[in-house]
Motif scaffolding. Structure first.
Motif, mmCIF file in Angstrom:
data_model
loop_
_atom_site.group_PDB
_atom_site.id
_atom_site.type_symbol
_atom_site.label_atom_id
_atom_site.label_comp_id
_atom_site.label_asym_id
_atom_site.label_seq_id
_atom_site.Cartn_x
_atom_site.Cartn_y
_atom_site.Cartn_z
ATOM 1 N N MET A 158 0.815 -1.102 0.138
ATOM 2 C CA MET A 158 -0.086 -0.130 0.066
ATOM 3 C C MET A 158 1.019 1.250 0.148
ATOM 4 S SD MET A 158 -3.467 0.641 2.396
ATOM 5 C CE MET A 158 -2.251 0.846 4.043
ATOM 6 N N LEU A 159 0.524 2.092 -0.872
ATOM 7 C CA LEU A 159 1.373 3.479 -0.998
ATOM 8 C C LEU A 159 0.849 4.447 -0.618
ATOM 9 C CD1 LEU A 159 2.846 2.962 -4.497
ATOM 10 C CD2 LEU A 159 3.769 2.037 -2.260
ATOM 11 N N VAL A 160 1.204 5.188 0.813
ATOM 12 C CA VAL A 160 0.363 6.179 1.554
ATOM 13 C C VAL A 160 1.118 7.332 1.622
ATOM 14 C CG1 VAL A 160 -0.665 6.589 3.649
ATOM 15 C CG2 VAL A 160 -0.504 3.991 2.891
ATOM 16 N N PRO A 161 0.996 8.579 0.858
ATOM 17 C CA PRO A 161 1.836 9.679 1.368
ATOM 18 C C PRO A 161 1.356 10.193 2.690
ATOM 19 C CG PRO A 161 0.621 9.780 -0.977
ATOM 20 C CD PRO A 161 0.133 8.596 -0.346
ATOM 21 N N TYR A 162 2.184 10.504 3.522
ATOM 22 C CA TYR A 162 1.688 10.910 4.580
ATOM 23 C C TYR A 162 2.296 12.214 5.147
ATOM 24 C CZ TYR A 162 0.171 10.448 9.738
ATOM 25 O OH TYR A 162 -0.718 10.804 10.804
ATOM 26 N N PRO A 163 1.652 12.960 5.929
ATOM 27 C CA PRO A 163 0.047 13.342 5.859
ATOM 28 C C PRO A 163 -0.093 13.542 4.348
ATOM 29 C CG PRO A 163 1.012 15.453 6.719
ATOM 30 C CD PRO A 163 2.251 14.542 6.360
ATOM 31 N N PRO A 164 -1.462 13.029 4.059
ATOM 32 C CA PRO A 164 -2.733 13.107 4.922
ATOM 33 C C PRO A 164 -3.019 11.525 5.276
ATOM 34 C CG PRO A 164 -3.538 13.335 3.013
ATOM 35 C CD PRO A 164 -2.099 13.326 2.639
ATOM 36 N N GLY A 165 -2.397 10.450 4.675
ATOM 37 C CA GLY A 165 -2.488 9.134 5.217
ATOM 38 C C GLY A 165 -3.512 8.446 4.532
ATOM 39 N N ILE A 166 -3.911 9.014 3.220
ATOM 40 C CA ILE A 166 -4.855 8.535 2.424
ATOM 41 C C ILE A 166 -4.107 7.792 1.373
ATOM 42 C CG2 ILE A 166 -6.646 9.112 0.933
ATOM 43 C CD1 ILE A 166 -7.159 9.825 3.795
ATOM 44 N N PRO A 167 -4.460 6.274 1.183
ATOM 45 C CA PRO A 167 -3.906 5.583 0.115
ATOM 46 C C PRO A 167 -4.105 5.842 -1.081
ATOM 47 C CG PRO A 167 -4.847 4.398 1.906
ATOM 48 C CD PRO A 167 -5.311 5.623 2.203
ATOM 49 N N LEU A 168 -2.762 6.048 -2.123
ATOM 50 C CA LEU A 168 -2.965 6.245 -3.278
ATOM 51 C C LEU A 168 -3.338 4.729 -4.080
ATOM 52 C CD1 LEU A 168 -0.157 8.615 -4.298
ATOM 53 C CD2 LEU A 168 -2.351 9.411 -3.721
ATOM 54 N N VAL A 169 -2.575 3.809 -3.350
ATOM 55 C CA VAL A 169 -2.637 2.412 -4.271
ATOM 56 C C VAL A 169 -2.666 1.460 -3.074
ATOM 57 C CG1 VAL A 169 -1.366 0.608 -5.577
ATOM 58 C CG2 VAL A 169 -1.152 3.200 -5.976
ATOM 59 N N TYR A 170 -3.611 0.595 -3.196
ATOM 60 C CA TYR A 170 -3.736 -0.592 -2.401
ATOM 61 C C TYR A 170 -3.204 -1.745 -2.678
ATOM 62 C CZ TYR A 170 -7.742 2.306 -1.031
ATOM 63 O OH TYR A 170 -8.329 3.429 -0.612
ATOM 64 N N ALA A 171 -2.701 -2.715 -1.955
ATOM 65 C CA ALA A 171 -2.066 -3.967 -2.256
ATOM 66 C C ALA A 171 -3.218 -4.614 -2.914
ATOM 67 C CB ALA A 171 -1.367 -4.556 -0.996
ATOM 68 N N GLY A 172 -2.606 -5.583 -4.074
ATOM 69 C CA GLY A 172 -3.719 -6.182 -4.932
ATOM 70 C C GLY A 172 -4.459 -5.367 -6.061
ATOM 71 N N GLU A 173 -3.995 -4.153 -5.949
ATOM 72 C CA GLU A 173 -4.502 -2.894 -6.980
ATOM 73 C C GLU A 173 -3.547 -2.978 -8.223
ATOM 74 O OE1 GLU A 173 -6.871 1.239 -7.118
ATOM 75 O OE2 GLU A 173 -5.467 0.890 -5.695
ATOM 76 N N GLN A 174 -4.338 -3.143 -9.468
ATOM 77 C CA GLN A 174 -3.180 -3.064 -10.662
ATOM 78 C C GLN A 174 -2.957 -1.313 -10.798
ATOM 79 O OE1 GLN A 174 -5.181 -3.496 -14.565
ATOM 80 N NE2 GLN A 174 -3.323 -5.012 -15.062
ATOM 81 N N LEU A 175 -1.569 -1.296 -11.117
ATOM 82 C CA LEU A 175 -1.066 0.102 -11.237
ATOM 83 C C LEU A 175 -1.282 0.591 -12.718
ATOM 84 C CD1 LEU A 175 2.116 -0.656 -9.290
ATOM 85 C CD2 LEU A 175 0.670 1.219 -8.805
ATOM 86 N N THR A 176 -1.689 1.800 -12.980
ATOM 87 C CA THR A 176 -2.032 2.255 -14.073
ATOM 88 C C THR A 176 -0.833 3.369 -14.520
ATOM 89 O OG1 THR A 176 -3.319 4.374 -13.368
ATOM 90 C CG2 THR A 176 -4.671 2.110 -13.893
ATOM 91 N N GLU A 177 -0.917 3.555 -15.733
ATOM 92 C CA GLU A 177 0.408 4.698 -16.064
ATOM 93 C C GLU A 177 0.048 6.099 -15.413
ATOM 94 O OE1 GLU A 177 2.416 6.648 -20.037
ATOM 95 O OE2 GLU A 177 0.549 5.375 -20.238
ATOM 96 N N ALA A 178 -1.203 6.273 -15.252
ATOM 97 C CA ALA A 178 -1.339 7.622 -14.463
ATOM 98 C C ALA A 178 -1.022 7.778 -13.180
ATOM 99 C CB ALA A 178 -2.972 7.865 -14.447
ATOM 100 N N MET A 179 -1.315 6.267 -12.464
ATOM 101 C CA MET A 179 -0.791 6.012 -10.876
ATOM 102 C C MET A 179 0.830 6.430 -10.780
ATOM 103 S SD MET A 179 -3.063 2.996 -9.821
ATOM 104 C CE MET A 179 -4.748 3.077 -9.303
ATOM 105 N N THR A 180 1.521 5.533 -11.680
ATOM 106 C CA THR A 180 2.831 5.652 -11.473
ATOM 107 C C THR A 180 3.634 7.053 -11.951
ATOM 108 O OG1 THR A 180 3.236 4.963 -13.930
ATOM 109 C CG2 THR A 180 3.125 3.222 -12.293
ATOM 110 N N LYS A 181 2.997 7.902 -13.055
ATOM 111 C CA LYS A 181 3.433 9.294 -13.176
ATOM 112 C C LYS A 181 3.111 10.254 -11.907
ATOM 113 C CE LYS A 181 2.930 9.131 -18.040
ATOM 114 N NZ LYS A 181 2.160 9.625 -19.467
ATOM 115 N N TYR A 182 1.966 9.845 -11.270
ATOM 116 C CA TYR A 182 1.651 10.748 -10.191
ATOM 117 C C TYR A 182 2.538 10.243 -8.793
ATOM 118 C CZ TYR A 182 -1.456 13.226 -6.904
ATOM 119 O OH TYR A 182 -2.105 13.870 -5.856
ATOM 120 N N ILE A 183 2.907 9.043 -8.805
ATOM 121 C CA ILE A 183 3.595 8.643 -7.682
ATOM 122 C C ILE A 183 5.337 9.432 -7.808
ATOM 123 C CG2 ILE A 183 5.095 6.676 -6.518
ATOM 124 C CD1 ILE A 183 2.404 5.065 -7.535
ATOM 125 N N VAL A 184 5.473 9.243 -9.042
ATOM 126 C CA VAL A 184 6.889 9.901 -9.490
ATOM 127 C C VAL A 184 6.982 11.364 -9.186
ATOM 128 C CG1 VAL A 184 8.469 10.280 -11.370
ATOM 129 C CG2 VAL A 184 7.544 8.200 -11.043
#
Length: 514
Positions: free
Chosen positions: A464-490
């Motif tokens: 699970m990927l959780v920027p903290y704060p605020p502690g709201i998960p961006l990605v859950y374990a078991g969830e498929q990563l999309t290109e939009a997700m990976t770009k946002y994480i970077v």
């Protein structure tokens, strides 16, 4: 005749300390007596600890006949919890020494069995996900609404919650986070009515709303809207020590026996008496002072919003009130931003810290300022002085080619304008309005590997990927990563966001299932 406001647990701990008890029990510091050696025998750290810690240690007791037991309250703790319930309008209030995290987990343990389904908004705090893991339940994730002005996610519409309930009638509860970290929320009366039509409880993570309902300009608590279980972090906006929180209950839709058992499992068998006493103190002060307690802070936040525009042309506060009567914004939370979008919220936060102003949090676009109890004119002047200096820096940057290029294309550095909805990207990345049930049953058998974030699109996340704060998960374990997700994480990592618990703190890689 004026009624005397009592703080029974706090007063009982004072009485016990004043009796000069001889301690032959834990904790080992013996009410601070461990620091009673002569000054000439004390080392540097011991002397500092005596100065700063010893006064609090006098109240740091254990479960004695004179102090009561959190897990089986019969005297002072029981009375303190009853007084808190009366103030907030609950049938029963439980003291929490593990923050709202403990309350969220306990509520889920009380209403679910392994394999059960709970309807949850997608942008919940990680403690809710951890609770689902402990239960072994499944979550139906419902997409939140996105505020049009800020791009910040709030909560799903009541219509979307009803859609999820009709699609999954086996659901055992609905859990919402209201308000969000930014103090933006929705009046929940219609939600409670909709959920109760299905005969199940409405659970609310109201961690940021312990002060709600005690001033005409503050929002109303979810308890008043009919929620069955409401968690509040008293330490966030009241006098309580960190980790001090309340779990309020009303009605009979939640089994109290199961809830009590859950709290006993997840909270320490040696709870902190100073934390519990601070909850008692918080309730007593709110009861005694009422709306006057919040007047200075509300006026200070208004003054800051008003005067910032007079002294700074580059910085601005963001209006988080939508104009819809069903939506509200906490006046004690102020969003600060660079008008052009060239400076990220993280950069603003760093510059504020350099000048001695420590903000609650930052995101790619904003800095969130919390105006706590008794924030006054001196605090506002200090903050405005820092903002004036930062305003000069932003204007000097305006002369540079980099600044001009970012201003022309703010998405290039991830500093989107409000229309770009940068804060909402995390919960818009290809998610369905109402998901299929996602199992949180724990499994330790699947192999995983570290994958460069840029190459992880299409892979299944193993963490699970959780920027903290605020502690709201961006990605859950078991969830498929999309290109939009990976770009946002970077983008977040480049701007200095911290990911709590990530296997790679720098977020150059992410663990994915093989």
């Amino acid at each position: 005749m004026t009624q005397i406001v009592k703080a029974p647990l706090f007063e009982q701990l004072i009485a016990h300390a004043q009796s000069d008890p001889a301690s032959f029990h834990v904790p080992g510091h013996r009410y601070g007596g461990a620091f009673q050696t002569g000054a000439e025998q004390q080392g540097r750290i011991e002397a500092l600890a005596r100065q700063w810690f010893m006064p609090l240690m006098r109240l740091d007791a254990t479960e004695l006949s004179a102090t009561d037991d959190l897990h089986h309250p019969e005297s002072a703790i029981k009375e303190a919890e009853q007084l808190a319930a009366r103030l907030y309008g609950a049938d029963h209030t439980y003291f929490l020494v593990g923050g709202s995290t403990a309350g969220n987990i306990a509520m889920l343990l009380a209403v679910c069995d392994p394999g059960d389904t709970v309807i949850v908004q997608r942008n919940v705090h990680k403690s809710v996900l951890n609770g689902l893991k402990l239960v072994g339940a499944s979550a139906v994730f419902v997409m939140p609404e996105i505020d049009e002005t800020t791009g910040i996610p709030t909560i799903p519409t009541v219509r979307r919650i009803e859609e999820a309930l009709m699609r999954y009638p086996q659901t055992k509860a609905v859990l919402l986070s209201n308000p969000n970290y930014y103090g933006m929320g929705v009046v929940l009366d219609d939600y409670a009515e909709a959920v109760h039509r299905f005969g199940i409880p409405l659970l609310v993570d109201e961690a940021h709303g312990a002060h709600y309902g005690f001033h005409p300009e503050l929002p109303r608590s979810s308890l008043r809207a009919g929620a069955d279980g409401v968690v509040q972090s008293a330490h966030k906006t009241l006098h309580a020590l960190t980790m001090g929180a309340w779990l309020h209950m009303q009605g009979d839709r939640i089994d109290r026996g199961r809830l009590t058992e859950a709290l006993a499992m997840i909270q320490s068998s040696s709870p902190s008496f100073p934390i519990m006493a601070s909850l008692d103190i918080s309730r007593a002060i709110v009861e005694e002072k009422g709306e006057a307690l919040f007047h200075a802070s509300i006026q200070s936040s208004k003054r800051f919003r008003s005067e910032l525009g007079n002294c700074c042309s580059s910085l601005a506060t963001v209006d988080t009130l939508s104009g819809d009567a069903s939506h509200y914004a906490d006046p004690l939370r102020v969003l600060l931003t660079d008008r052009s979008g060239a400076w990220s919220g993280y950069r603003l936060q760093q510059e504020l810290e350099i000048r001695g102003c420590w903000a609650e949090m930052a995101d790619p676009r904003h800095v969130l300022l919390l105006f706590g109890l008794q924030t006054g004119e001196r605090d506002v002047e200090f903050l405005l002085a820092a903002c004036r200096e930062i305003d000069v820096l932003i204007k000097s940057d305006a002369e540079s080619e980099i600044y001009q290029s970012v201003r022309a294309n703010p998405t290039a550095m991830g500093c989107q304008t409000s229309e770009g909805r940068s804060s909402g990207d995390a919960v818009q990345m290809g998610s369905e309005p109402v998901s299929q049930p996602v199992s949180f049953a724990r499994s330790h058998s699947r192999a995983s590997e570290a994958v460069p974030v840029e190459a992880a699109a299409g892979r299944i996340a193993a963490e699970m990927l959780v920027p903290y704060p605020p502690g709201i998960p961006l990605v859950y374990a078991g969830e498929q990563l999309t290109e939009a997700m990976t770009k946002y994480i970077v983008r977040l990592a480049e701007q200095g966001a911290k990911f709590q618990g990530a296997s790679d703190p720098r977020m150059t890689t992410v663990r994915c299932y093989v």
